[in-house]
Write an enzyme that holds these catalytic residues in place. Structure first.
Site, mmCIF file in Angstrom:
data_model
loop_
_atom_site.group_PDB
_atom_site.id
_atom_site.type_symbol
_atom_site.label_atom_id
_atom_site.label_comp_id
_atom_site.label_asym_id
_atom_site.label_seq_id
_atom_site.Cartn_x
_atom_site.Cartn_y
_atom_site.Cartn_z
ATOM 1 C CG ASP A 38 -1.932 1.547 1.035
ATOM 2 O OD1 ASP A 38 -2.588 1.630 -0.239
ATOM 3 O OD2 ASP A 38 -1.809 1.704 2.863
ATOM 4 C CG ASP A 80 -1.929 7.595 0.205
ATOM 5 O OD1 ASP A 80 -0.770 7.978 -0.506
ATOM 6 O OD2 ASP A 80 -2.749 7.498 -0.554
#
Length: 238
Positions: free
Chosen positions: A23, A25
């Site tokens: 991922d 953020d």
């Protein structure tokens, strides 16, 4: 008896025995690039500050609570982009990278990505944030494979405000990764180890596909799940 796997599939699996999905953020960077880009649009003078920030913050709260309407959000977040030339967009994003993103990238995150690459893992960034915002960030990490929410563009290349295909969000991340692997003649079972790194419980469907799920600076909800299931917890931002 099962027949032999196609040669191309065998070659692809042999070249990368392990899969690593990051991922973006609050996982590789300690900011939400989507929210930060919207704040940057305010600095650029592209949107009305008060109203835009109020709505942007509301969408961010919906995301963290797991109830985001991503189609409504994309229509909102791309409104100003649809009135700008390709040159204006490129210049603005280059400034965003210089002033906001690059200073925020932790050395530890760069080193983690590099370590997986040096081990020969097939590495991809899988993010719900759209491809306009995240493609330059993936390049900054030296990651060629980006699975992001793809903005629909018309015949002239102008952003329409809609999503092309399946949004890379929640269960959609699994769908998009499976499609990406299938394009290479691969599936989950072709990898000996599957590492998934995320901070958010929104990524639980993808984390549950991993043989090595890692909660990175996790939200309270994901931290509780990681503790219950014995998942590794990592903090790249200390």
């Amino acid at each position: 008896m099962q027949g032999a796997a196609p040669a191309g599939r065998e070659d692809a699996a042999r070249a990368h025995r392990n899969l690593c999905l990051f991922d973006l953020d609050h996982t590789l960077i300690p900011i939400d690039s989507d929210h930060a880009w919207n704040e940057f649009q305010i600095r650029l003078g592209w949107v009305d500050e008060g109203e835009f920030r109020r709505i942007n913050n509301g969408f961010y709260a919906d995301y963290t609570a797991g109830r985001l309407d991503i189609h409504a959000y994309i229509a909102f977040a791309t409104a100003a982009l649809r009135t700008r030339s390709a040159h204006e967009l490129a210049e603005a994003h280059a400034r965003f990278m210089r002033e906001v993103v690059e200073p925020a990238i932790p050395t530890a995150a760069r080193e983690l990505v590099r370590a997986h690459q040096q081990r020969g893992d097939r590495v991809a960034i899988v993010t719900s944030t759209n491809d306009f915002v995240t493609a330059p960030i993936a390049r900054a990490f030296g990651v060629a494979e980006l699975i992001a929410t793809t903005l629909e563009r018309d015949a002239t290349g102008t952003i329409t405000g809609r999503i092309a295909g399946v949004a890379s969000f929640r269960e959609g991340k699994v769908t998009r990764v499976e499609a990406w692997l299938a394009d290479q003649g691969l599936g989950w079972s072709d990898f000996g180890r599957i590492s998934v790194y995320s901070d958010s419980w929104n990524d639980l469907p993808l984390l549950e596909r991993a043989t090595e799920p890692v909660a990175v600076s996790p939200s309270a909800e994901l931290a509780a799940i990681a503790s219950e299931r014995g998942w590794r917890v990592l903090n790249l931002f200390e």
